[in-house]
Motif scaffolding. Structure first.
Motif, mmCIF file in Angstrom:
data_model
loop_
_atom_site.group_PDB
_atom_site.id
_atom_site.type_symbol
_atom_site.label_atom_id
_atom_site.label_comp_id
_atom_site.label_asym_id
_atom_site.label_seq_id
_atom_site.Cartn_x
_atom_site.Cartn_y
_atom_site.Cartn_z
ATOM 1 N N THR A 387 0.851 -1.181 0.000
ATOM 2 C CA THR A 387 0.000 0.000 0.000
ATOM 3 C C THR A 387 0.891 1.236 0.000
ATOM 4 O O THR A 387 1.773 1.372 0.842
ATOM 5 C CB THR A 387 -0.909 0.030 1.245
ATOM 6 O OG1 THR A 387 -1.778 -1.103 1.230
ATOM 7 C CG2 THR A 387 -1.753 1.297 1.268
ATOM 8 N N LEU A 388 0.663 2.123 -0.958
ATOM 9 C CA LEU A 388 1.471 3.324 -1.112
ATOM 10 C C LEU A 388 0.573 4.551 -1.059
ATOM 11 O O LEU A 388 -0.489 4.590 -1.692
ATOM 12 C CB LEU A 388 2.199 3.289 -2.464
ATOM 13 C CG LEU A 388 2.899 4.582 -2.910
ATOM 14 C CD1 LEU A 388 4.126 4.839 -2.046
ATOM 15 C CD2 LEU A 388 3.283 4.491 -4.383
ATOM 16 N N LEU A 389 0.979 5.550 -0.295
ATOM 17 C CA LEU A 389 0.269 6.820 -0.248
ATOM 18 C C LEU A 389 1.060 7.877 -0.994
ATOM 19 O O LEU A 389 2.282 7.948 -0.875
ATOM 20 C CB LEU A 389 0.055 7.268 1.201
ATOM 21 C CG LEU A 389 -0.882 6.419 2.061
ATOM 22 C CD1 LEU A 389 -0.980 7.017 3.452
ATOM 23 C CD2 LEU A 389 -2.257 6.297 1.433
ATOM 24 N N VAL A 390 0.363 8.707 -1.763
ATOM 25 C CA VAL A 390 0.970 9.834 -2.456
ATOM 26 C C VAL A 390 0.287 11.103 -1.950
ATOM 27 O O VAL A 390 -0.930 11.264 -2.103
ATOM 28 C CB VAL A 390 0.816 9.712 -3.982
ATOM 29 C CG1 VAL A 390 1.473 10.913 -4.676
ATOM 30 C CG2 VAL A 390 1.449 8.414 -4.474
ATOM 31 N N ASN A 391 1.060 11.996 -1.318
ATOM 32 C CA ASN A 391 0.474 13.194 -0.746
ATOM 33 C C ASN A 391 0.586 14.386 -1.696
ATOM 34 O O ASN A 391 1.080 14.257 -2.820
ATOM 35 C CB ASN A 391 1.094 13.499 0.625
ATOM 36 C CG ASN A 391 2.575 13.825 0.535
ATOM 37 O OD1 ASN A 391 3.005 14.656 -0.252
ATOM 38 N ND2 ASN A 391 3.377 13.156 1.369
ATOM 39 N N GLN A 392 0.146 15.536 -1.237
ATOM 40 C CA GLN A 392 0.078 16.721 -2.087
ATOM 41 C C GLN A 392 1.305 17.622 -1.991
ATOM 42 O O GLN A 392 1.338 18.690 -2.613
ATOM 43 C CB GLN A 392 -1.178 17.523 -1.737
ATOM 44 C CG GLN A 392 -2.475 16.752 -1.915
ATOM 45 C CD GLN A 392 -3.690 17.576 -1.543
ATOM 46 O OE1 GLN A 392 -3.774 18.769 -1.817
ATOM 47 N NE2 GLN A 392 -4.663 16.930 -0.903
ATOM 48 N N GLY A 393 2.296 17.204 -1.224
ATOM 49 C CA GLY A 393 3.472 18.040 -1.065
ATOM 50 C C GLY A 393 3.214 19.206 -0.127
ATOM 51 O O GLY A 393 2.098 19.401 0.361
ATOM 52 N N PRO A 394 4.234 20.000 0.151
ATOM 53 C CA PRO A 394 4.103 21.077 1.144
ATOM 54 C C PRO A 394 3.144 22.189 0.733
ATOM 55 O O PRO A 394 2.654 22.925 1.595
ATOM 56 C CB PRO A 394 5.536 21.616 1.272
ATOM 57 C CG PRO A 394 6.203 21.235 -0.017
ATOM 58 C CD PRO A 394 5.596 19.929 -0.417
ATOM 59 N N GLN A 399 -8.830 19.897 -1.211
ATOM 60 C CA GLN A 399 -9.629 19.442 -0.064
ATOM 61 C C GLN A 399 -8.891 19.683 1.254
ATOM 62 O O GLN A 399 -8.891 18.840 2.153
ATOM 63 C CB GLN A 399 -9.981 17.954 -0.214
ATOM 64 C CG GLN A 399 -10.837 17.615 -1.399
ATOM 65 C CD GLN A 399 -12.279 18.076 -1.246
ATOM 66 O OE1 GLN A 399 -12.690 18.480 -0.162
ATOM 67 N NE2 GLN A 399 -13.036 18.027 -2.322
ATOM 68 N N GLY A 400 -8.233 20.826 1.366
ATOM 69 C CA GLY A 400 -7.528 21.168 2.597
ATOM 70 C C GLY A 400 -6.084 20.711 2.652
ATOM 71 O O GLY A 400 -5.367 21.022 3.608
ATOM 72 N N GLY A 401 -5.653 19.940 1.652
ATOM 73 C CA GLY A 401 -4.252 19.539 1.575
ATOM 74 C C GLY A 401 -3.901 18.233 2.252
ATOM 75 O O GLY A 401 -2.786 17.736 2.102
ATOM 76 N N LYS A 402 -4.817 17.637 3.026
ATOM 77 C CA LYS A 402 -4.499 16.412 3.772
ATOM 78 C C LYS A 402 -4.919 15.131 3.041
ATOM 79 O O LYS A 402 -4.445 14.041 3.367
ATOM 80 C CB LYS A 402 -5.186 16.441 5.143
ATOM 81 C CG LYS A 402 -4.684 17.555 6.055
ATOM 82 C CD LYS A 402 -3.242 17.314 6.449
ATOM 83 C CE LYS A 402 -2.749 18.374 7.427
ATOM 84 N NZ LYS A 402 -3.416 18.270 8.727
ATOM 85 N N VAL A 403 -5.817 15.238 2.077
ATOM 86 C CA VAL A 403 -6.281 14.060 1.340
ATOM 87 C C VAL A 403 -5.132 13.486 0.516
ATOM 88 O O VAL A 403 -4.342 14.234 -0.068
ATOM 89 C CB VAL A 403 -7.465 14.428 0.422
ATOM 90 C CG1 VAL A 403 -7.838 13.255 -0.486
ATOM 91 C CG2 VAL A 403 -8.664 14.843 1.268
ATOM 92 N N MET A 404 -5.017 12.146 0.479
ATOM 93 C CA MET A 404 -3.940 11.481 -0.245
ATOM 94 C C MET A 404 -4.502 10.447 -1.213
ATOM 95 O O MET A 404 -5.635 9.980 -1.062
ATOM 96 C CB MET A 404 -2.991 10.800 0.738
ATOM 97 C CG MET A 404 -2.226 11.773 1.620
ATOM 98 S SD MET A 404 -1.216 10.950 2.874
ATOM 99 C CE MET A 404 -2.486 10.563 4.087
ATOM 100 N N ALA A 405 -3.702 10.104 -2.202
ATOM 101 C CA ALA A 405 -4.054 9.040 -3.142
ATOM 102 C C ALA A 405 -3.421 7.742 -2.671
ATOM 103 O O ALA A 405 -2.261 7.723 -2.264
ATOM 104 C CB ALA A 405 -3.575 9.388 -4.543
ATOM 105 N N ARG A 406 -4.204 6.656 -2.707
ATOM 106 C CA ARG A 406 -3.697 5.358 -2.263
ATOM 107 C C ARG A 406 -3.538 4.417 -3.447
ATOM 108 O O ARG A 406 -4.407 4.337 -4.315
ATOM 109 C CB ARG A 406 -4.657 4.736 -1.238
ATOM 110 C CG ARG A 406 -4.143 3.423 -0.648
ATOM 111 C CD ARG A 406 -4.976 3.055 0.564
ATOM 112 N NE ARG A 406 -6.342 2.743 0.203
ATOM 113 C CZ ARG A 406 -6.866 1.526 0.236
ATOM 114 N NH1 ARG A 406 -6.131 0.516 0.619
ATOM 115 N NH2 ARG A 406 -8.120 1.320 -0.097
ATOM 116 N N TYR A 407 -2.400 3.719 -3.475
ATOM 117 C CA TYR A 407 -2.078 2.782 -4.545
ATOM 118 C C TYR A 407 -1.849 1.389 -3.973
ATOM 119 O O TYR A 407 -1.452 1.232 -2.814
ATOM 120 C CB TYR A 407 -0.822 3.245 -5.294
ATOM 121 C CG TYR A 407 -1.049 4.449 -6.182
ATOM 122 C CD1 TYR A 407 -1.179 4.304 -7.555
ATOM 123 C CD2 TYR A 407 -1.154 5.719 -5.633
ATOM 124 C CE1 TYR A 407 -1.405 5.407 -8.368
ATOM 125 C CE2 TYR A 407 -1.376 6.832 -6.442
ATOM 126 C CZ TYR A 407 -1.503 6.660 -7.806
ATOM 127 O OH TYR A 407 -1.737 7.752 -8.607
#
Length: 430
Positions: A387-394, A399-407
């Motif tokens: 399971t890999l999470l990809v975040n939005q960077g700094p 959606q507030g910047g905390k939502v991530m994509a999961r692979y």
């Protein structure tokens, strides 16, 4: 005579009841234990051209697999009297080898047994609701597909739990360990292994924990530069050619300093971890110029007493995260990268030989999310499934910047498939 007849009757009924009980138990184990789920596999079906969608293939294999369980047995009763599916969902893979989850209910002809492990509760009418399987399917011919294995779908794949520590861990989100942690008090470092009931002083000069290219406040340790557990506690100290690992294997009662050879000047990032009692890694970056820096990877095979250089990644951009899954498999993230006029994308590298060689891993971003999810974190694994999470960077503000994509990956992280969004703060839909 009556007593003898009664005894024979009791014995006879006892035998009958025992046979019925054994039949029920055999059926129960046959349906619900993992070993038996795969006993009749592999199973192959031929698919029509107009039914080549992965979910349709999975449905046909699943339906074919369940047919024997619905047939009348020599005992004149059925193992399963009814099956109803809720959804099929592609999890990972490509058209030649993929995994699909299925969520379904079954009704047992003679139920009222306890379901095994996490399969679900059996209702009074014999219904078991919400069974979740992962079907691993491989294309084995022009129109032929084989069901290779059935597994219980982990929560990290099947769906999202409520926002709790357990959910975050299974989704791949790092959660602080309350029992094993540190505190900086009066310019001294202390560790606890029982959530603060007792504290053990660490014999180190605080300044040594922050040497190198680190200019922030010294209120918290550098993220990734330590590991704390009852079995092994370690801190990275020093800089340049005097980097050491301060190590304890007895809950802080005794300590040793183990040297790390041939490191870098001006160390910025230090990522320390252990994947087993003997195997550990140390990723260092330093010698920074503008947005470029060098990196080097060290490993230990004796629990942290001796460290040797394993290799480095040719890429020299700034590292944002890194770590190993086991003694061979590791990942390093270089944050986001811009190529030509394309939106920024994740830049993740992978090793399968303990850090000697590295290759970039492709992370396919859906069109609607390009330029939003740009920075890969280090994946977690359950066997070969990751399971890999990809975040939005700094600077992310979606959606507030905390939502991530999961692979999800089925091949030890060689390839990744988008699964869903992870919403830890439940901001979506508000």
């Amino acid at each position: 005579m009556v007593n003898k007849w009664n005894k024979k009757l009791v014995i006879g009924w006892s035998i009958v009841m025992l046979m019925v009980l054994l039949a029920m138990l055999v059926t129960y184990f046959f349906i619900f234990y993992d070993e038996d789920l795969n006993e009749s596999l592999s199973l192959t079906v031929t698919i029509e051209t107009n039914q080549s969608e992965q979910e349709s293939i999975a449905y046909k294999l699943w339906n074919e697999y369940l047919q024997p369980f619905q047939q009348t047995t020599t005992s004149s009763w059925k193992r399963i009297s009814d099956v109803r599916y809720h959804q099929f969902k592609i999890l990972a893979g490509d058209t030649s080898h993929f995994a699909v989850s299925v969520d379904f209910d079954v009704k047992l002809e003679k139920g009222k047994w306890s379901a095994h492990r996490n399969w679900g509760r059996v209702e009074k009418d014999g219904t078991i609701k919400g069974i979740e399987w992962t079907l691993r399917i491989k294309k084995t011919g022009e129109n032929a597909y084989t069901l290779e294995r059935i597994e219980k779908t982990p929560l990290a794949v099947a769906g999202l739990d409520p926002v709790t520590d357990l959910y975050q861990q299974k989704a791949g989100i790092k959660v602080a360990d309350r029992n094993n942690r540190y505190q900086i008090v009066n310019e001294g470092l202390e560790v606890t292994y029982d959530d603060g009931k007792h504290w053990q002083k660490v014999p180190v000069n605080i300044a040594e924990l922050f040497e190198g290219a680190y200019n922030a406040a010294r209120l918290e340790l550098i993220e990734g530069s330590y590991t704390i557990s009852p079995e092994k506690t370690a801190f990275v100290i020093g800089n340049d050619q005097n980097v050491r690992i301060l190590l304890s294997t007895d809950k802080g009662k005794s300590w040793s300093e183990e040297p790390v050879p041939n490191t870098l000047p001006g160390i910025r990032m230090r990522l320390l971890g252990f994947t087993s009692d003997r195997d550990g890694y140390l990723i260092l970056t330093g010698d920074k110029t503008m947005s470029w820096e060098a990196n080097v990877i060290f490993v230990t095979r004796d629990g942290g007493k001796n460290w040797s250089k394993a290799g480095h990644v040719e890429e020299q951009r700034l590292i944002t995260d890194g770590g190993f899954i086991n003694e061979k498999l590791g990942f390093i993230s270089f944050g986001s990268i811009n190529v030509m006029d394309e939106p920024p994308r994740p830049s993740l590298y992978r090793t399968t030989d303990g850090g000697k060689s590295w290759a970039e891993v492709k992370i396919p971003i859906p069109a609607e999310y390009k330029g939003i999810f740009v920075e890969a974190e280090i994946p977690i694994f359950d066997g070969s499934q990751g399971t890999l999470l990809v975040n939005q960077g700094p600077n992310g503000d979606y959606q507030g910047g905390k939502v991530m994509a999961r692979y999800i990956s089925l091949d030890n992280g060689a390839t990744w498939t988008f699964a869903n969004l992870v919403d830890p703060d439940q901001v979506m839909g508000e």
